[in-house]
Design an enzyme around this catalytic site. Sequence first.
Site, PDB file in Angstrom:
ATOM      1  N   ILE A 167      -7.381   3.883  -0.185  1.00  0.00           N
ATOM      2  CA  ILE A 167      -6.854   3.818  -1.544  1.00  0.00           C
ATOM      3  C   ILE A 167      -6.922   2.362  -1.975  1.00  0.00           C
ATOM      4  O   ILE A 167      -6.896   1.457  -1.153  1.00  0.00           O
ATOM      5  CB  ILE A 167      -5.413   4.371  -1.646  1.00  0.00           C
ATOM      6  CG1 ILE A 167      -4.474   3.676  -0.672  1.00  0.00           C
ATOM      7  CG2 ILE A 167      -5.416   5.868  -1.415  1.00  0.00           C
ATOM      8  CD1 ILE A 167      -3.039   4.169  -0.748  1.00  0.00           C
ATOM      9  N   ASP A 168      -7.013   2.142  -3.261  1.00  0.00           N
ATOM     10  CA  ASP A 168      -7.314   0.776  -3.689  1.00  0.00           C
ATOM     11  C   ASP A 168      -6.084  -0.117  -3.750  1.00  0.00           C
ATOM     12  O   ASP A 168      -4.954   0.326  -3.509  1.00  0.00           O
ATOM     13  CB  ASP A 168      -8.103   0.742  -5.002  1.00  0.00           C
ATOM     14  CG  ASP A 168      -7.410   1.467  -6.129  1.00  0.00           C
ATOM     15  OD1 ASP A 168      -6.500   2.240  -5.841  1.00  0.00           O
ATOM     16  OD2 ASP A 168      -7.787   1.252  -7.292  1.00  0.00           O
ATOM     17  N   LYS A 169      -6.322  -1.351  -4.015  1.00  0.00           N
ATOM     18  CA  LYS A 169      -5.310  -2.397  -3.898  1.00  0.00           C
ATOM     19  C   LYS A 169      -4.023  -2.055  -4.634  1.00  0.00           C
ATOM     20  O   LYS A 169      -2.920  -2.223  -4.102  1.00  0.00           O
ATOM     21  CB  LYS A 169      -5.882  -3.713  -4.431  1.00  0.00           C
ATOM     22  CG  LYS A 169      -4.877  -4.854  -4.475  1.00  0.00           C
ATOM     23  CD  LYS A 169      -5.514  -6.099  -5.051  1.00  0.00           C
ATOM     24  CE  LYS A 169      -4.493  -7.231  -5.160  1.00  0.00           C
ATOM     25  NZ  LYS A 169      -5.102  -8.460  -5.731  1.00  0.00           N
ATOM     26  N   ARG A 270      -7.859   8.426 -11.725  1.00  0.00           N
ATOM     27  CA  ARG A 270      -7.882   7.485 -12.844  1.00  0.00           C
ATOM     28  C   ARG A 270      -8.955   7.851 -13.858  1.00  0.00           C
ATOM     29  O   ARG A 270      -8.735   7.805 -15.076  1.00  0.00           O
ATOM     30  CB  ARG A 270      -8.094   6.066 -12.309  1.00  0.00           C
ATOM     31  CG  ARG A 270      -6.959   5.604 -11.392  1.00  0.00           C
ATOM     32  CD  ARG A 270      -7.345   4.409 -10.549  1.00  0.00           C
ATOM     33  NE  ARG A 270      -7.554   3.217 -11.355  1.00  0.00           N
ATOM     34  CZ  ARG A 270      -8.014   2.071 -10.860  1.00  0.00           C
ATOM     35  NH1 ARG A 270      -8.316   1.977  -9.569  1.00  0.00           N
ATOM     36  NH2 ARG A 270      -8.175   1.027 -11.634  1.00  0.00           N
TER      37      ARG A 270
END
Length: 361
Positions: A167-169, A270
């Site tokens: 999962i991203d930052k 998103r």
Amino acid sequence: MQKFKILMAEELIELDDELENEEGSEELYERVNIIADKGQEPLRIDKFLMNRVEGATRNKIQQACEDGLVVVNDKPVKSNYKVKAHDHIIVFTSKNPENMEVVPEEMPLDIVFEDEDIMLINKHPGMVVHPGCGNYTGTLVNGLAWYLGDHTNPEPALPRFGLVHRIDKNTSGLLVIAKSDKAMNDLAKQFFDHSVQRRYLALVWGDFEEDEGTVVAHVGRHQRFRKIMDAYPDGEYGKEAITHYKVLERFNYVTLIECRLETGRTHQIRVHMQHIGHSLFNDSTYGGDRIRKGTIFAKYKQFVENCFELMPRHALHAQTLGFVHPRTRQPIHFESPLPADFTAVLDKWRTYVSARPLQEE
């Protein structure tokens, strides 16, 4: 300082939907740059590249074309494109060929569960999962390398673990790490078969007419802006992506929803929410970092800005993760509470909507 190479599941599964682009940990790197000879006869690009890219197979090239990573004369092409004389061909990769080795770093890790096969990590917002361009240190992988390393042995064995998904930052929540090849292969197959239970909480702009629904639209790289993703409802580009959502709480201008992933594509939630007009709150990449719904009053604008300051990231949290344990074959399930910034913003919205009547836009 000892270095090691991390195991990756990319040959077995699609990487999870949330890979960070904004901060560079999924930057694109040029791998091959070719200009076709003036005498080049028309030839399918997958066949053309098989003879020019070391270790390439036709399937891998076709997949790269599908992912938009093969560009001819500045435009992505399909695998059936016929190479012509003087064509300028670039093949990209998301892996930095000079940064596949990682230096272990001591750091605090929020470990939810650990046994000899797997680890469950609750990733806090702001932490990059894997090193990449601009983020070579301070990542979760750097911390795992230290944690799993043998610091008592003067010649320690290389720590081995598998990053099954990412999962991203700026997304918080649960990640599973495999501690052996066997666990890695088993978990990778579960992700590939879409049998892993994953639920996210998201705060999105706007209200929904229905209490639940499903978004079906392929997700692939944006045709113009290659570092972000886009939705393709006609299915002619990108990869199949399905997101189920359910309304949990309404705040008139924003809505708290639960998202259940049936597939795992880069930035899937998103992109899908932007596609249906409900960008994630404060998502700077997909249009959620400005007021999308609400009143014209200055106090409302200031309220939203205060919320952005309180939670300076997109409002997405990987809350639940369930799968079959690779050794015991028993189903296991984990939940992560909302982090403080997410909870604080929800509390502010609850106070706001209870303190004043709904204003017409």
